[in-house]
Structure formats: C-alpha cells, structure tokens
Design an enzyme around this catalytic site. Structure first.
Site, PDB file in Angstrom:
ATOM      1  N   SER A 124     102.981 -93.318  78.177  1.00  0.00           N
ATOM      2  CA  SER A 124     104.119 -92.902  78.995  1.00  0.00           C
ATOM      3  C   SER A 124     103.795 -91.895  80.087  1.00  0.00           C
ATOM      4  O   SER A 124     104.474 -91.858  81.100  1.00  0.00           O
ATOM      5  CB  SER A 124     105.257 -92.372  78.124  1.00  0.00           C
ATOM      6  OG  SER A 124     104.827 -91.858  76.919  1.00  0.00           O
ATOM      7  N   LYS A 151     114.802 -98.749  78.728  1.00  0.00           N
ATOM      8  CA  LYS A 151     113.899 -98.710  79.889  1.00  0.00           C
ATOM      9  C   LYS A 151     114.149 -99.964  80.719  1.00  0.00           C
ATOM     10  O   LYS A 151     115.196-100.066  81.335  1.00  0.00           O
ATOM     11  CB  LYS A 151     112.473 -98.500  79.401  1.00  0.00           C
ATOM     12  CG  LYS A 151     112.386 -97.076  78.843  1.00  0.00           C
ATOM     13  CD  LYS A 151     111.091 -96.655  78.267  1.00  0.00           C
ATOM     14  CE  LYS A 151     111.195 -95.171  77.931  1.00  0.00           C
ATOM     15  NZ  LYS A 151     110.717 -94.827  76.599  1.00  0.00           N
ATOM     16  N   HIS A 164     106.983 -99.280  77.293  1.00  0.00           N
ATOM     17  CA  HIS A 164     106.795 -99.389  78.746  1.00  0.00           C
ATOM     18  C   HIS A 164     106.183-100.733  79.143  1.00  0.00           C
ATOM     19  O   HIS A 164     105.882-100.946  80.318  1.00  0.00           O
ATOM     20  CB  HIS A 164     105.902 -98.254  79.259  1.00  0.00           C
ATOM     21  CG  HIS A 164     106.499 -96.895  79.049  1.00  0.00           C
ATOM     22  ND1 HIS A 164     107.495 -96.380  79.844  1.00  0.00           N
ATOM     23  CD2 HIS A 164     106.258 -95.961  78.091  1.00  0.00           C
ATOM     24  CE1 HIS A 164     107.830 -95.177  79.402  1.00  0.00           C
ATOM     25  NE2 HIS A 164     107.099 -94.898  78.344  1.00  0.00           N
TER      26      HIS A 164
HETATM   27  C1  LIG Z   1     110.927 -93.690  75.609  1.00  0.00           C
HETATM   28  C2  LIG Z   1     109.979 -93.916  74.506  1.00  0.00           C
HETATM   29  C3  LIG Z   1     110.383 -93.836  73.175  1.00  0.00           C
HETATM   30  C4  LIG Z   1     111.733 -93.315  72.789  1.00  0.00           C
HETATM   31  O1  LIG Z   1     112.737 -94.227  73.041  1.00  0.00           O
HETATM   32  P1  LIG Z   1     114.238 -93.683  73.208  1.00  0.00           P
HETATM   33  O2  LIG Z   1     115.071 -94.896  73.070  1.00  0.00           O
HETATM   34  O3  LIG Z   1     114.306 -93.071  74.552  1.00  0.00           O
HETATM   35  O4  LIG Z   1     114.465 -92.698  72.103  1.00  0.00           O
HETATM   36  C5  LIG Z   1     109.483 -94.180  72.196  1.00  0.00           C
HETATM   37  N1  LIG Z   1     108.228 -94.554  72.500  1.00  0.00           N
HETATM   38  C6  LIG Z   1     107.778 -94.601  73.770  1.00  0.00           C
HETATM   39  C7  LIG Z   1     106.372 -94.995  74.060  1.00  0.00           C
HETATM   40  C8  LIG Z   1     108.641 -94.272  74.806  1.00  0.00           C
HETATM   41  O5  LIG Z   1     108.204 -94.277  76.058  1.00  0.00           O
END
Ligand SMILES: *Cc1c(COP(=O)(O)O)cnc(C)c1O
Length: 400
Positions: free
Chosen positions: A181, A241, A209
C-alpha cells in the site's frame, strides 16, 4: 494518585506535536472523486484508492438508494444472528465467481477481515512468516493470533525461505500484501507460492490494491499470477478501493471459509454491513469486471506519469500499480512538498512515520481511471516545480 486522563492525553499530544507528527483530518465537502473540495479548497485528488473512479459513480449511488428504500439502512444484527441479507449472499456469490474461488465471506472492513481471519485460523503453537511491509491489519491479526512471528525483508523470497526453515511445530502461514500500500510494488507471489508448497505452509495474500486493477476482468494480482486456491488458499480483498463501496471479503474453499465464518470474532461480534452497501458493492463489482477500457486507460496513465517523472529527473520506485511513491526522506520535506502542491491545486498525501520507516517519508501519488492525461501532465509539471522550490533549493541553502 495518578494524573488525570485529561492531563495524560495533553502530554501525549504535546509529544506528538513536538515531533511534527500531529495528523489532521481534512474535511471533504461533497463527493470523494477526482475533483474534491477539501477544507473549503477545490483541488485535483491524487490521494485516494478509487482506482476505477467508482466511489462517486451515480450507478452505485442509485443501487445503494434503491436498496435502501426497499430494505432500509441497518442490518440490525451480526451476520450469524439476523443481519445476513439476500444482498450479502448474492454479493458473496458474485465475489467468489470473480476471483475464482468456491466461496467468499463478507466483512464490514478489510481491517476486520484480516484480523478476524488470521486469528481464527492460527494459534499459539503456529508460525506466521510475514513481509516486513505488510498492511497493519495483517500485523494486528498476527499479533492477536498469538502465533510466533517471523518477519522477512520486504519482497525477499530468499529471506522468506530462510524464515520458513525455522518453523517446525504447528501450522505455518505465509502472509503478504500483493501490491504494497505505501510502495506500490508487488510481492514475488509465484515464488512465495512455490515456497509455501515446498514447506507445507499456507499462503494468504491480501489483494486489496490488486483487485479491479490487474488480471483478467480485474480479478486481481493473484489471478493474474495464475494462482488458484491450491496455491493461495486464503485470498483477501476490499470493496472500498477499486470497487467504490465499502467492506471486504476473504475467499477460498468451502471448508476454509465456513471455518472462518464459525470462528472469526470480528465477524461474529460485529453488525453486518448495511444491505444497501452490499447492493452498491454488487453494482461496483459488475462494473469493475467489465471495465477493461478503464483499466487500459489507468495503466496508460501510470506509464505516462512515470515517463513524466523521468523527464523531470525525479526517480520513483519499482511500481507498475496506481500507487506511485516519490521518496523524499525527511518528513518535513515531504510535508512541505505536499503543501506546495496543495497551493497549486493538487491533493497528494505526505506519508510519514509511523506509517513508513523514519527517513523514508514520501509523497504517495495514486492514479485513477477517472483522471485524464492532461491532469496527470499538470501534476507532473507541478511536482517538478515544487521539487525545485522545496527540495533542491533547500539542499542548496544547507550546502548539502
Ligand atoms: C485498505 C487495506 C486494508 C483495510 O481495508 P479497509 O476496508 O479499509 O478496512 C487491508 N489491507 C490492505 C492491503 C489495504 O490496503
């Protein structure tokens, strides 16, 4: 008598402030799309995880609105009590189909999915072999499980193998993000899958991602690598996302998913996501799967941005994903660059400790299919100028 909580917190805040690490939540008015109004200022958003531009898409909003008018706003209970709606069930089926697994299990957040899944499957006698730059939710899930942790150097399969040789008792889980991330680079997924097979370990990949961005029909980075449930028995991804909604899921074989549903405390002891959000996510999944043209556009923008940065003489890391960090070093410089860009109308986040290691503070540029080429070119030009003003001028002044 100990000091009051109030006094204690004042001191904590003073320490954070003195270190220049006070975080401030900016208020967004209106939608969270490419054009965004932040603290009363209109700017171009290069700071979200909305990779396919669906967060403010009217089709998802309509799906949410229609579902809300028929089923209401609340799920009113945990999934295991009466909170599990037909919208959730349909979404799970569609997600499993998308990523090529027997089943998927919904969670309200990705954080909860990771913490719940890892702690449901691993215990004190077990081992977790994890990348040093894994997402905080994977780290926290590992801690909660009580398993012995073996952290290997980032994206280094040799180092992972070294750790695997140390795991003797119990079960071993190899745990990694697909696309990282804060760096945007990708784990050596095929190599890790081979190692997991060789050492009889289980491989879990968080494709938060990767989903929607990579692979056929956007099925993700794990699918793109050709890894099925035999190689990656635990696949996590989020719906907040590229899918443009909220929530997350873990996907795998029936028995694995059912075991998690029976034991993950973040699922059992938490209210199910609103069914209308599941309806919006279903719409986002259908659009994401069909979004080949948007994906091609996004990847063209990523290449365009990287080429533009080379022309500016600024070097980026090895990332082919929408996450493009420009490592600056000192956190004050990263913040100054971010402020300079904001003054020019570009919202780009400065990422600093504790999110990243000290000395690796960075601007984290994220691209979306909702951007156009002219916006990316404008950002490149503004970044080049801000760099000259803030970083190059600064280092001349100090003679370094
Ligand atoms: C954003 C993210 C999460 C968390 O997800 P949320 O739904 O925002 O709690 C978990 N793992 C990764 C790699 C992320 O980028």
């Amino acid at each position: 008598m100990s000091q009051s909580l109030h006094r204690y917190c004042e001191e904590r805040l003073a320490t954070i402030d003195a270190a220049g690490r006070m975080r401030r939540r900016r208020v967004v008015e209106g939608s969270h799309g490419v054009l965004i109004r932040v603290d009363g200022v209109d700017c171009l958003n290069f700071c979200s995880n909305d990779y396919l531009g669906l967060a403010a898409d009217p089709r998802l909003a309509a799906a949410l609105g229609e579902a809300a008018s028929s089923v209401g706003t609340g799920s009113a209970a945990s999934q295991l009590v009466t909170g599990y709606n037909a919208e959730h069930a349909a979404l799970e089926t569609e997600l499993a189909d998308w990523v090529g697994r027997e089943r998927a299990l919904l969670f309200s957040t990705g954080y909860g999915a990771n913490v719940g899944t890892i702690s449901a499957l691993l215990g004190k006698r077990d081992h977790i072999v994890a990348d040093a730059l894994n997402h905080a939710s994977l780290i926290d899930g590992s801690r909660l499980s009580g398993a012995a942790k073996h952290i290997y150097a980032h994206a280094d399969a040799e180092a992972a193998e070294h750790s695997l040789r140390c795991c003797e008792s119990g079960h071993t889980l190899v745990l990694t993000d697909s696309v990282f991330s804060m760096d945007g680079d990708t784990a050596p997924l095929n190599r890790l899958a081979d190692l997991a097979t060789e050492h009889e370990a289980w491989l879990a990949v968080d494709d938060a991602h990767g989903l929607g961005v990579f692979g056929q029909a956007g099925a993700g980075r794990v699918a793109e690598a050709g890894l099925g449930s035999a190689e990656v028995p635990l696949l996590m991804a989020t719906l907040g996302k590229s899918v443009g909604a909220a929530g997350a899921f873990v996907a795998g074989d029936h028995a694995v998913i059912e075991t998690i549903a029976q034991s993950a405390r973040s699922l059992i002891f938490s209210t199910a996501m609103p069914p209308a959000v599941a309806a919006a996510a279903r719409c986002g999944v259908a659009i994401s799967r069909a979004a080949d043209a948007e994906r091609a556009h996004l990847h063209a923008l990523i290449a365009r941005f990287r080429a533009g940065m080379v022309r500016q003489g600024l070097s980026l890391g090895h990332s082919d994903s929408p996450i493009q960090p420009l490592i600056v070093g000192p956190e004050t410089l990263a913040c100054a660059l971010s402020e300079a860009l904001l003054a020019d109308g570009f919202l780009v986040g400065a990422i600093r400790p504790p999110t990243v290691a000290p000395g690796t503070s960075r601007l984290r540029v994220t691209l979306s299919a909702a951007h156009d080429a002219a916006q990316v070119d404008a950002l490149v030009a503004a970044l080049g100028q801000a760099w000259q003003r803030v970083v190059a001028a600064g280092s001349q002044a100090t003679g370094s």
